[in-house]
Design an enzyme around this catalytic site. Structure first.
Site, PDB file in Angstrom:
ATOM      1  N   TYR A 181     -13.684   4.391 -12.882  1.00  0.00           N
ATOM      2  CA  TYR A 181     -12.231   4.178 -12.870  1.00  0.00           C
ATOM      3  C   TYR A 181     -11.715   3.675 -14.216  1.00  0.00           C
ATOM      4  O   TYR A 181     -10.687   4.097 -14.715  1.00  0.00           O
ATOM      5  CB  TYR A 181     -11.855   3.159 -11.794  1.00  0.00           C
ATOM      6  CG  TYR A 181     -11.957   3.680 -10.382  1.00  0.00           C
ATOM      7  CD1 TYR A 181     -11.049   4.622  -9.899  1.00  0.00           C
ATOM      8  CD2 TYR A 181     -12.944   3.235  -9.519  1.00  0.00           C
ATOM      9  CE1 TYR A 181     -11.129   5.104  -8.595  1.00  0.00           C
ATOM     10  CE2 TYR A 181     -13.033   3.698  -8.214  1.00  0.00           C
ATOM     11  CZ  TYR A 181     -12.122   4.635  -7.764  1.00  0.00           C
ATOM     12  OH  TYR A 181     -12.203   5.104  -6.488  1.00  0.00           O
ATOM     13  N   ARG A 183       0.584  -5.474   6.420  1.00  0.00           N
ATOM     14  CA  ARG A 183       0.641  -5.120   5.007  1.00  0.00           C
ATOM     15  C   ARG A 183       2.042  -4.748   4.510  1.00  0.00           C
ATOM     16  O   ARG A 183       2.252  -4.633   3.298  1.00  0.00           O
ATOM     17  CB  ARG A 183      -0.319  -3.950   4.750  1.00  0.00           C
ATOM     18  CG  ARG A 183      -1.751  -4.314   4.386  1.00  0.00           C
ATOM     19  CD  ARG A 183      -1.863  -4.998   3.033  1.00  0.00           C
ATOM     20  NE  ARG A 183      -1.069  -4.339   2.014  1.00  0.00           N
ATOM     21  CZ  ARG A 183      -1.364  -3.184   1.450  1.00  0.00           C
ATOM     22  NH1 ARG A 183      -2.478  -2.579   1.736  1.00  0.00           N
ATOM     23  NH2 ARG A 183      -0.579  -2.626   0.559  1.00  0.00           N
ATOM     24  N   ARG A 200      -6.497   0.854   7.006  1.00  0.00           N
ATOM     25  CA  ARG A 200      -5.386   1.667   7.482  1.00  0.00           C
ATOM     26  C   ARG A 200      -5.545   2.322   8.834  1.00  0.00           C
ATOM     27  O   ARG A 200      -4.563   2.784   9.401  1.00  0.00           O
ATOM     28  CB  ARG A 200      -5.059   2.735   6.440  1.00  0.00           C
ATOM     29  CG  ARG A 200      -4.379   2.142   5.235  1.00  0.00           C
ATOM     30  CD  ARG A 200      -4.249   3.137   4.134  1.00  0.00           C
ATOM     31  NE  ARG A 200      -5.571   3.513   3.660  1.00  0.00           N
ATOM     32  CZ  ARG A 200      -5.784   4.382   2.681  1.00  0.00           C
ATOM     33  NH1 ARG A 200      -4.770   4.979   2.101  1.00  0.00           N
ATOM     34  NH2 ARG A 200      -7.013   4.661   2.296  1.00  0.00           N
TER      35      ARG A 200
END
Ligand code: CP3
Length: 340
Positions: A152, A39, A30
């Protein structure tokens, strides 16, 4: 020049090439306008599984910054997606799982999937496009370490202290070891696919290992990370954040050729703990990427200086590039490091 002579590869076998190799964790992403443009309209994990797109994003920071290595554009949860697990990446948040894995039954169901069945076609295709274009610049393949993935998966999404995963180690050690052992095989397979398609080096990311006590790290985590990396046959880097209290364990008994150090621990101190048989990687404070250049420059020179205490040094950040980073700061770091 052959890939084995590339500064990154030489540093990992303990050489001191004329120029210290430099790359940045999360260099593909980013902080680059050309990434954000590509993207638009594609979800993160879909982008990772579209070979042309993943290859192009991997190459962008190499062209722009002149770094000494590419890092494959993918994600630590991609091999789980390939194993059929329902996972998405929510922008601004991170990986989210439809079905968290919390009970012994959940673990048994998940680990019945054979990691050997994972379809690596899209990954291998992207890696081949990248390595064809890179020529003598190495590609770093990577995977998530079992604990960071479990942090996660057990929680169902991002968490601060990963309480559920750490609780499982003690409440149901059999299930924990089954889960972490399976995750090690899944990550291992992901690394092998990248290696077989042309990656020269692999890095195992244990980003959240810093939430563990040294005793838990040794008993419940290190053996699984060891299994993910052992005998992979190309140079290895093992990275974690906040691992100062058990840094020597990050060597994984010699399986790691390089150990990543975060910004909290000066590299000369880290080198003294790690000993003469390992290369250090790091450790520019990502916060200083937002400081005026003279401040950042002095910091980079200090990191280079301290890195000389180790047998070899790969210049990097102490963690990933923050999305708001001015990419020109990264280019300047590369120019500075290559001018020394
Ligand atoms: O380093 C690189 O440039 C290669 C690509 C890479 C990505 N993820 C791309 C990505 C790598 C090596 C990773 C590893 C990864 N993924 C880690 C370990 C590294 C670390 O930073 O500690 C972790 C913990 C993940 C899980 C994950 N994926 C998170 C926390 C996020 C951020 C969520 C957000 O939006 O804040 C992701 C998404 C992700 N992975 C992005 C990128 C470029 C952002 C996606 C976007 O553009 O929206």
């Amino acid at each position: 020049m052959a890939l084995s002579d590339a500064p990154l590869v030489r540093a990992l076998v303990g050489d001191r090439p004329a120029q210290t190799p430099v790359w940045f964790m999360r260099q593909a992403g980013r902080s680059l306008p050309e990434y954000r443009e590509l993207r638009v309209g594609t979800r993160m994990l879909d982008a990772c599984l579209t070979p042309d797109l993943a290859a192009e994003i991997t190459l962008q920071p190499v062209r722009r910054h002149g770094v000494d290595a590419a890092v494959f554009f993918s994600d630590i949860v991609i091999p789980l997606r390939l194993a059929g697990v329902d996972v998405v990446i929510e922008p601004g948040r991170g990986p989210v799982f439809a079905n968290p894995v919390r009970t012994a039954d959940d673990v048994a169901r998940l680990t019945a999937i054979d990691p050997a069945d994972l379809d690596g076609t899209a990954i291998a295709a992207a890696v081949r496009i990248v390595t064809d274009e890179l020529g003598d610049t190495p590609l770093i393949g990577f995977a998530g370490a079992p604990f960071t993935l479990a942090a996660y998966l057990v929680e169902g999404g991002p968490s601060k202290e990963h309480l559920r995963a750490r609780a499982m180690m003690h409440a149901d050690p059999d299930s924990w070891n089954r889960l972490a052992g399976w995750l090690a095989q899944v990550s291992r397979r992901f690394l092998e696919i990248q290696r077989d398609a042309g990656a020269s080096v692999v890095q195992l990311f244990d980003s959240w290992a810093g939430s563990l006590s040294p005793a838990d790290y040794r008993a419940f985590v290190a053996p699984h990370s060891h299994a993910a990396l052992q005998g992979i046959g190309i140079p290895t880097i093992h990275f974690g954040v906040g691992t100062g209290p058990f840094l020597a364990d990050m060597r994984l008994d010699g399986v790691a050729d390089g150990v990543g150090v975060d910004w909290r621990q000066p590299l000369d101190e880290a080198a003294a703990i790690l000993g003469p048989d390992v290369t250090v990687q790091g450790n520019i404070d990502p916060a200083l990427l937002g400081a005026p250049w003279p401040v950042l420059e002095a910091h980079v020179l200090d990191v280079l200086d301290r890195g000389r205490a180790a047998r070899g040094h790969i210049l990097n950040l102490g963690h990933g590039v923050p999305p708001e980073t001015d990419p020109d700061q990264l280019t300047r770091i590369v120019e500075l490091v290559h001018s020394r």
